[in-house]
Motif scaffolding. Structure first.
Motif, PDB file in Angstrom:
ATOM      1  N   TRP A 381       0.867  -1.022   0.005  1.00  0.00           N
ATOM      2  CA  TRP A 381       0.008  -0.103   0.130  1.00  0.00           C
ATOM      3  C   TRP A 381       0.813   1.153   0.005  1.00  0.00           C
ATOM      4  O   TRP A 381       0.642   2.220  -0.542  1.00  0.00           O
ATOM      5  CB  TRP A 381      -0.773   0.055   1.308  1.00  0.00           C
ATOM      6  N   GLN A 382       1.770   1.317   0.769  1.00  0.00           N
ATOM      7  CA  GLN A 382       2.778   2.289   0.904  1.00  0.00           C
ATOM      8  C   GLN A 382       3.420   2.683  -0.430  1.00  0.00           C
ATOM      9  O   GLN A 382       3.831   3.702  -0.897  1.00  0.00           O
ATOM     10  CB  GLN A 382       3.755   2.362   1.995  1.00  0.00           C
ATOM     11  N   LEU A 383       3.780   1.621  -1.182  1.00  0.00           N
ATOM     12  CA  LEU A 383       4.603   1.536  -2.430  1.00  0.00           C
ATOM     13  C   LEU A 383       3.646   2.274  -3.312  1.00  0.00           C
ATOM     14  O   LEU A 383       4.032   3.143  -4.016  1.00  0.00           O
ATOM     15  CB  LEU A 383       4.869   0.313  -2.953  1.00  0.00           C
ATOM     16  N   VAL A 384       2.106   2.139  -3.370  1.00  0.00           N
ATOM     17  CA  VAL A 384       1.251   2.639  -4.367  1.00  0.00           C
ATOM     18  C   VAL A 384       1.193   3.961  -4.248  1.00  0.00           C
ATOM     19  O   VAL A 384       1.367   4.851  -5.145  1.00  0.00           O
ATOM     20  CB  VAL A 384       0.091   1.743  -4.202  1.00  0.00           C
ATOM     21  N   PHE A 385       1.332   4.483  -2.658  1.00  0.00           N
ATOM     22  CA  PHE A 385       1.171   5.779  -2.408  1.00  0.00           C
ATOM     23  C   PHE A 385       2.284   6.427  -2.743  1.00  0.00           C
ATOM     24  O   PHE A 385       2.149   7.792  -3.212  1.00  0.00           O
ATOM     25  CB  PHE A 385       0.951   5.960  -0.762  1.00  0.00           C
ATOM     26  N   LEU A 386       3.395   5.833  -2.625  1.00  0.00           N
ATOM     27  CA  LEU A 386       4.648   6.597  -2.862  1.00  0.00           C
ATOM     28  C   LEU A 386       4.967   6.786  -4.303  1.00  0.00           C
ATOM     29  O   LEU A 386       5.252   8.027  -4.881  1.00  0.00           O
ATOM     30  CB  LEU A 386       5.868   5.636  -2.418  1.00  0.00           C
ATOM     31  N   VAL A 387       4.397   5.869  -5.375  1.00  0.00           N
ATOM     32  CA  VAL A 387       4.521   6.086  -6.738  1.00  0.00           C
ATOM     33  C   VAL A 387       3.740   7.343  -7.128  1.00  0.00           C
ATOM     34  O   VAL A 387       3.855   8.104  -7.779  1.00  0.00           O
ATOM     35  CB  VAL A 387       4.166   4.848  -7.363  1.00  0.00           C
ATOM     36  N   CYS A 388       2.389   7.282  -6.743  1.00  0.00           N
ATOM     37  CA  CYS A 388       1.319   8.250  -6.831  1.00  0.00           C
ATOM     38  C   CYS A 388       1.952   9.623  -6.408  1.00  0.00           C
ATOM     39  O   CYS A 388       1.577  10.638  -7.142  1.00  0.00           O
ATOM     40  CB  CYS A 388       0.009   7.970  -6.424  1.00  0.00           C
ATOM     41  N   LEU A 389       2.526   9.768  -5.171  1.00  0.00           N
ATOM     42  CA  LEU A 389       2.975  10.973  -4.641  1.00  0.00           C
ATOM     43  C   LEU A 389       4.188  11.396  -5.502  1.00  0.00           C
ATOM     44  O   LEU A 389       4.083  12.766  -5.834  1.00  0.00           O
ATOM     45  CB  LEU A 389       3.697  10.728  -3.262  1.00  0.00           C
ATOM     46  N   LEU A 390       5.019  10.737  -6.064  1.00  0.00           N
ATOM     47  CA  LEU A 390       6.050  11.147  -7.022  1.00  0.00           C
ATOM     48  C   LEU A 390       5.440  11.466  -8.157  1.00  0.00           C
ATOM     49  O   LEU A 390       5.919  12.808  -8.743  1.00  0.00           O
ATOM     50  CB  LEU A 390       6.910   9.883  -7.212  1.00  0.00           C
ATOM     51  N   VAL A 391       4.420  10.828  -8.724  1.00  0.00           N
ATOM     52  CA  VAL A 391       4.023  11.281  -9.978  1.00  0.00           C
ATOM     53  C   VAL A 391       3.136  12.747  -9.909  1.00  0.00           C
ATOM     54  O   VAL A 391       3.064  13.484 -10.898  1.00  0.00           O
ATOM     55  CB  VAL A 391       2.872  10.197 -10.653  1.00  0.00           C
ATOM     56  N   SER A 392       2.556  12.898  -8.684  1.00  0.00           N
ATOM     57  CA  SER A 392       1.680  14.148  -8.462  1.00  0.00           C
ATOM     58  C   SER A 392       2.671  15.273  -8.023  1.00  0.00           C
ATOM     59  O   SER A 392       2.290  16.678  -8.454  1.00  0.00           O
ATOM     60  CB  SER A 392       0.705  13.702  -7.394  1.00  0.00           C
ATOM     61  N   THR A 393       3.815  15.145  -7.617  1.00  0.00           N
ATOM     62  CA  THR A 393       4.662  16.199  -7.182  1.00  0.00           C
ATOM     63  C   THR A 393       5.831  16.582  -7.963  1.00  0.00           C
ATOM     64  O   THR A 393       5.988  17.934  -8.485  1.00  0.00           O
ATOM     65  CB  THR A 393       4.966  15.861  -5.848  1.00  0.00           C
ATOM     66  N   VAL A 394       6.572  15.618  -8.667  1.00  0.00           N
ATOM     67  CA  VAL A 394       7.911  15.890  -9.264  1.00  0.00           C
ATOM     68  C   VAL A 394       7.707  16.827 -10.430  1.00  0.00           C
ATOM     69  O   VAL A 394       8.492  17.615 -10.554  1.00  0.00           O
ATOM     70  CB  VAL A 394       8.565  14.455  -9.490  1.00  0.00           C
ATOM     71  N   PRO A 395       6.376  16.469 -11.217  1.00  0.00           N
ATOM     72  CA  PRO A 395       6.718  17.029 -12.497  1.00  0.00           C
ATOM     73  C   PRO A 395       6.227  18.663 -12.302  1.00  0.00           C
ATOM     74  O   PRO A 395       6.261  19.471 -13.115  1.00  0.00           O
ATOM     75  CB  PRO A 395       5.471  16.483 -13.328  1.00  0.00           C
ATOM     76  N   GLN A 396       5.836  18.994 -11.079  1.00  0.00           N
ATOM     77  CA  GLN A 396       5.431  20.432 -10.939  1.00  0.00           C
ATOM     78  C   GLN A 396       6.821  21.368 -10.803  1.00  0.00           C
ATOM     79  O   GLN A 396       7.702  21.171  -9.906  1.00  0.00           O
ATOM     80  CB  GLN A 396       4.687  20.581  -9.533  1.00  0.00           C
ATOM     81  N   LYS A 397       6.983  22.342 -11.415  1.00  0.00           N
ATOM     82  CA  LYS A 397       8.024  23.140 -11.577  1.00  0.00           C
ATOM     83  C   LYS A 397       8.140  24.246 -10.417  1.00  0.00           C
ATOM     84  O   LYS A 397       8.890  24.625  -9.810  1.00  0.00           O
ATOM     85  CB  LYS A 397       8.237  23.945 -12.707  1.00  0.00           C
ATOM     86  N   LEU A 398       6.727  24.736 -10.255  1.00  0.00           N
ATOM     87  CA  LEU A 398       6.582  25.738  -9.047  1.00  0.00           C
ATOM     88  C   LEU A 398       6.540  25.047  -7.611  1.00  0.00           C
ATOM     89  O   LEU A 398       5.604  23.998  -7.508  1.00  0.00           O
ATOM     90  CB  LEU A 398       5.251  26.409  -9.413  1.00  0.00           C
ATOM     91  N   LEU A 399       7.118  25.546  -6.722  1.00  0.00           N
ATOM     92  CA  LEU A 399       7.021  25.287  -5.215  1.00  0.00           C
ATOM     93  C   LEU A 399       5.655  25.903  -4.856  1.00  0.00           C
ATOM     94  O   LEU A 399       5.544  27.085  -4.546  1.00  0.00           O
ATOM     95  CB  LEU A 399       8.175  25.598  -4.532  1.00  0.00           C
ATOM     96  N   GLU A 400       4.493  25.214  -4.689  1.00  0.00           N
ATOM     97  CA  GLU A 400       3.224  25.616  -4.328  1.00  0.00           C
ATOM     98  C   GLU A 400       2.757  24.447  -3.439  1.00  0.00           C
ATOM     99  O   GLU A 400       2.105  23.489  -3.544  1.00  0.00           O
ATOM    100  CB  GLU A 400       2.474  25.824  -5.636  1.00  0.00           C
ATOM    101  N   PHE A 401       2.625  24.933  -2.016  1.00  0.00           N
ATOM    102  CA  PHE A 401       2.130  24.339  -0.819  1.00  0.00           C
ATOM    103  C   PHE A 401       0.790  23.575  -1.231  1.00  0.00           C
ATOM    104  O   PHE A 401       0.433  22.501  -0.874  1.00  0.00           O
ATOM    105  CB  PHE A 401       2.255  25.099   0.374  1.00  0.00           C
ATOM    106  N   ARG A 402      -0.155  24.277  -2.287  1.00  0.00           N
ATOM    107  CA  ARG A 402      -1.583  23.643  -2.387  1.00  0.00           C
ATOM    108  C   ARG A 402      -1.328  22.651  -3.074  1.00  0.00           C
ATOM    109  O   ARG A 402      -2.235  21.597  -2.977  1.00  0.00           O
ATOM    110  CB  ARG A 402      -2.144  24.910  -3.162  1.00  0.00           C
ATOM    111  N   TYR A 403      -0.332  22.100  -3.847  1.00  0.00           N
ATOM    112  CA  TYR A 403      -0.165  20.870  -4.513  1.00  0.00           C
ATOM    113  C   TYR A 403       0.117  19.668  -3.353  1.00  0.00           C
ATOM    114  O   TYR A 403       0.006  18.701  -4.017  1.00  0.00           O
ATOM    115  CB  TYR A 403       1.096  20.831  -5.410  1.00  0.00           C
ATOM    116  N   PHE A 404       0.344  20.030  -2.427  1.00  0.00           N
ATOM    117  CA  PHE A 404       0.523  19.055  -1.279  1.00  0.00           C
ATOM    118  C   PHE A 404      -0.669  18.511  -0.682  1.00  0.00           C
ATOM    119  O   PHE A 404      -0.794  17.585   0.427  1.00  0.00           O
ATOM    120  CB  PHE A 404       1.692  19.660  -0.373  1.00  0.00           C
ATOM    121  N   ILE A 405      -1.659  19.152  -0.682  1.00  0.00           N
ATOM    122  CA  ILE A 405      -2.732  19.056   0.262  1.00  0.00           C
ATOM    123  C   ILE A 405      -3.557  17.761   0.193  1.00  0.00           C
ATOM    124  O   ILE A 405      -3.752  16.975   1.200  1.00  0.00           O
ATOM    125  CB  ILE A 405      -3.914  20.124  -0.215  1.00  0.00           C
ATOM    126  N   VAL A 406      -3.905  17.152  -0.837  1.00  0.00           N
ATOM    127  CA  VAL A 406      -4.420  15.830  -1.152  1.00  0.00           C
ATOM    128  C   VAL A 406      -3.720  14.799  -0.647  1.00  0.00           C
ATOM    129  O   VAL A 406      -3.729  13.822   0.153  1.00  0.00           O
ATOM    130  CB  VAL A 406      -4.973  15.591  -2.569  1.00  0.00           C
TER     131      VAL A 406
END
Length: 459
Positions: A381-406
């Protein structure tokens, strides 16, 4: 019934406080501010039935505006209220207050599902209100931004997913994507955890102190499980609703030639790997009452040869990622209305060595986060979460805390809370930050040299 009454009482306090803050913020800034200058006129066009008109500066799909029309247009039809009044800046912002209240309920329902309904009802209610008061999310409940609605439908999707209602979950995921395209990642997350849960119900994961060994065994078990045709068919049928939505989204990306609609110049994807470290730091700061203790620090520092070697490898890899893949968006350096401007200026720009000096802390932050997740979730379960976390955050160029909410809420929902003192410390932390944020926005406006409009500090 006692749990419901307790929740209703706590929710009532949340509603009253939120309405008071909303009124105060609107009084301080009655006109559209920041991104609202695009969102509010667009929503007002939809209220007037002008659905074919679109502001090219808007980069998200029209979920927010359609939801607002659905909530406010009945006032026009039933009560005879004028469109200009029903879809005013005040009432459009009020739709996000409704989403904020809805988020409290969804968080409470998820906590009951994840940790069991027999848990102390007051503790669960306070936990839900605390999470709904996450400063980055809570502040934007008083402006007309996509975050409260995006979070609402993503949580709604996950709630249905946890209850096994996968068709409804996929439908809620589709709506979440209409608020913010990157929520497609959490559709994939729901599909992944659904598959993991189905396998682990048949083959409960074995507890092994060596996480890598446990993960290897779990992956092998999944492959063996899926090798059986009947099992593969059951898993495929369960995740099919999510796969269908992801396929539709893939077609959209192909036709649109990208994930962003409208202006793409400021939303170019890149491999900004340090974003995962920023998320670890963000999560540690906002959940530190649950992850910082002498025993946890001591456990992290206990090193045998294998653990020391792994930490050295991770440090080396982290150094390379920070050195070669750090991107700085022009907005981060130019807009002094956002807190991230000051974080970057006063921390990362103080010296070039700062970003490397923080690496050991990042490792502890990440370890502490997954250490707490490991108390309730399996390695797979943690691996699935980590993969999705990487995909949702790493492509973002802007440091924006709102992207971390979900991702933060999905992590924090699975942290088992049993201590009132730690939860109250977290709630007090959130309350203090929210109070300072509202105070700065309302009472400390400032002027730019080349503008006569008042500017406000915000997330």
């Amino acid at each position: 019934m006692a749990a419901v009454r307790t929740f209703a009482a706590v929710l009532s306090v949340f509603v009253v406080v939120s309405v008071v803050i909303s009124t105060r913020i609107h009084r301080a800034q009655p006109e559209p501010y920041m991104d609202e200058i695009f969102h509010i006129p667009q929503a007002q066009k939809y209220c007037q039935g002008r659905f074919t008109e679109w502001d090219p500066m808007i980069t998200t799909l029209p979920g927010l505006y359609l939801a607002s029309v659905g909530l406010l247009k009945p006032a026009v039809l039933v009560a005879g209220v004028e469109v200009g009044v029903a879809c005013s800046t005040l009432l459009l912002r009020a739709t996000n207050v409704l989403f904020a209240v809805g988020n409290v309920y969804l968080l409470w329902a998820l906590l009951r599902k994840i940790h069991g309904e027999t848990t102390d009802p007051l503790l669960q209610c306070l936990n839900a209100v605390t999470l709904a008061s996450l400063p980055v999310l809570y502040f934007f409940s008083f402006l007309y931004y996509t975050d409260p609605g995006s979070t609402f439908f993503t949580l709604f999707m996950y709630l249905h997913c946890c209850h096994g209602n996968h068709v409804l979950a996929a439908m809620m995921g589709c709506v979440a994507v209409m608020f913010r395209q990157t929520n497609v990642v959490w559709l994939v997350f729901c599909a992944g955890v659904t598959a993991v849960n189905m396998v682990e119900r048949k083959h409960p994961p074995k507890r092994d102190p060596n996480v890598l060994t446990s993960l290897y065994d779990s992956v092998r078990t999944v492959l063996q499980y899926l090798a059986t045709v009947s099992h593969f068919a059951k898993v495929t049928l369960a995740v099919l609703p999510y796969a269908a939505q992801v396929a539709v989204f893939a077609v959209f990306v192909y036709v649109n030639e990208g994930i962003v609609v409208g202006d793409r110049t400021s939303h170019e994807a890149c491999l900004n790997f340090p974003q995962i470290f920023y998320f670890f730091a963000f999560s540690f700061v906002f959940s530190f009452p649950h992850v910082l203790s002498p025993s946890q620090v001591s456990q992290f520092l206990k090193c045998d040869k294998k653990k020391a070697a792994l930490l050295l490898v991770l440090l080396g890899l982290s150094y390379v990622l920070v050195d070669r893949f750090t991107y700085v968006h022009p907005y981060l350096l130019a807009d002094n209305r956002h807190y991230t401007f000051y974080v970057w200026q006063r921390l990362f720009q103080r010296h070039t060595a700062v970003k490397f000096a923080l690496l050991p802390a990042y490792l502890y932050f990440g370890w502490s986060m997954f250490h707490r997740l490991g108390e309730t979730r399996s390695p797979l379960w943690q691996l699935v979460f980590l993969v999705c976390l990487l995909v949702s955050t790493v492509p973002q160029k802007l440091l924006e805390f709102r992207y971390f909410i979900v991702p933060y809420l999905l992590y924090r929902l699975h942290v088992r809370v049993t201590c009132y003192y730690r939860l109250l410390a977290e709630l007090l932390l959130y309350t203090a930050i929210n109070a300072v944020t509202v105070y700065l926005f309302v009472a400390r406006p400032f002027l730019w040299p080349d503008s006569s409009e008042l500017q406000h500090f915000m997330w």
